[in-house]
Design a protein around this motif. Sequence first.
Motif, PDB file in Angstrom:
ATOM      1  N   ASP A   1       4.799  54.087 -10.727  1.00 14.26           N
ATOM      2  CA  ASP A   1       4.148  54.865 -11.791  1.00 14.26           C
ATOM      3  C   ASP A   1       5.128  55.158 -12.922  1.00 14.26           C
TER       4      ASP A   1
ATOM      5  N   LYS B   1       5.910  51.863 -14.831  1.00 10.78           N
ATOM      6  CA  LYS B   1       4.839  51.465 -15.754  1.00 10.78           C
ATOM      7  C   LYS B   1       4.852  52.329 -17.007  1.00 10.78           C
ATOM      8  N   GLU B   2       5.083  53.623 -16.835  1.00  9.03           N
ATOM      9  CA  GLU B   2       5.154  54.525 -17.992  1.00  9.03           C
ATOM     10  C   GLU B   2       6.317  54.143 -18.892  1.00  9.03           C
TER      11      GLU B   2
END
Length: 305
Positions: A295, A298-299
């Motif tokens: 997560d 991806k950010e």
Amino acid sequence: MRRRGEAVYSRLEEIPLGTAPHTVTEGCLVLEGGGWRCLYSQGAVDALMQAGINLQTTVGTSAGALTALFYLSGQIGLSARYNLSHRFDKDYSGLSALRRDHGVTGFSYFFESFLGSDEFDMKRFLEPERRLLVTATNCYTGKVEFFEKGKTPYFRQAVQASGTVPYVSEPVEINGMKYLDGGIGEKIPLDKPFEEGFRKVVLIRTRDRNFRKKSGSITLPQLAYYEYPEIKRALEEEAPRYNLLVERINAMEKSGQLFVIAPSKEVTVSRFETDVEKLGDLYWLGYHDAQAALDALKEYLETGE
């Protein structure tokens, strides 16, 4: 649980299989070396491939260059399955390898019997949409050089040179020059992606963030590489240069310039580890560490400057 010294990892069939999607993600992946510690990287890139994160450019050093081959071929689990079932294959890592390739890794066997077989997706590996650069250290200058897939006619030799471990392997000749392990000149080739203008750089390490290298004997480089004074110098200065680099990496990670996936606990696996259960555990550590970071990764990749 298998005992130390048995040939094949007991959980081999649990390692994921599959094919990464053909999407290409802008950014650069840097893979640290470390011999058999790169089972950690193999677990991490498997998790990235499963998540569809196929970075456009990869830079691999030493054993990290071998891991990179499978990342570009998009074959999830293949690298780990191969290594965890061939650790005691004498042609890949034993006396036959030493006789044929004058080093601890049987590159001839690996290239001919595996990369040259239908099992490895050479067609996808060669696709021009994704770049691969591997490093090797020039024996005469002690400096790292970069060799790029599709742009150098001797890329196979460059991959071999990148993973040619000092002291226990003979240098590899490329275009009339001799080369050794890419990690001698630069343990982690961090500058190259930024020099090329990448704003998103992901580093997969094979040591935890707290690891620092202790200075070794200066006698061994002097005895082994008296004919290559710059290699001798690089080996003598290896520990302090590495430790300074780690401090820089930690600072860049903290500032958001760099995204790092590193072992979440101390790595006790050695460069020449023979315990396949420990190697398998290290694979899963890399796999789960990368999954836990997805997560945030991806950010990082999606966020603009």
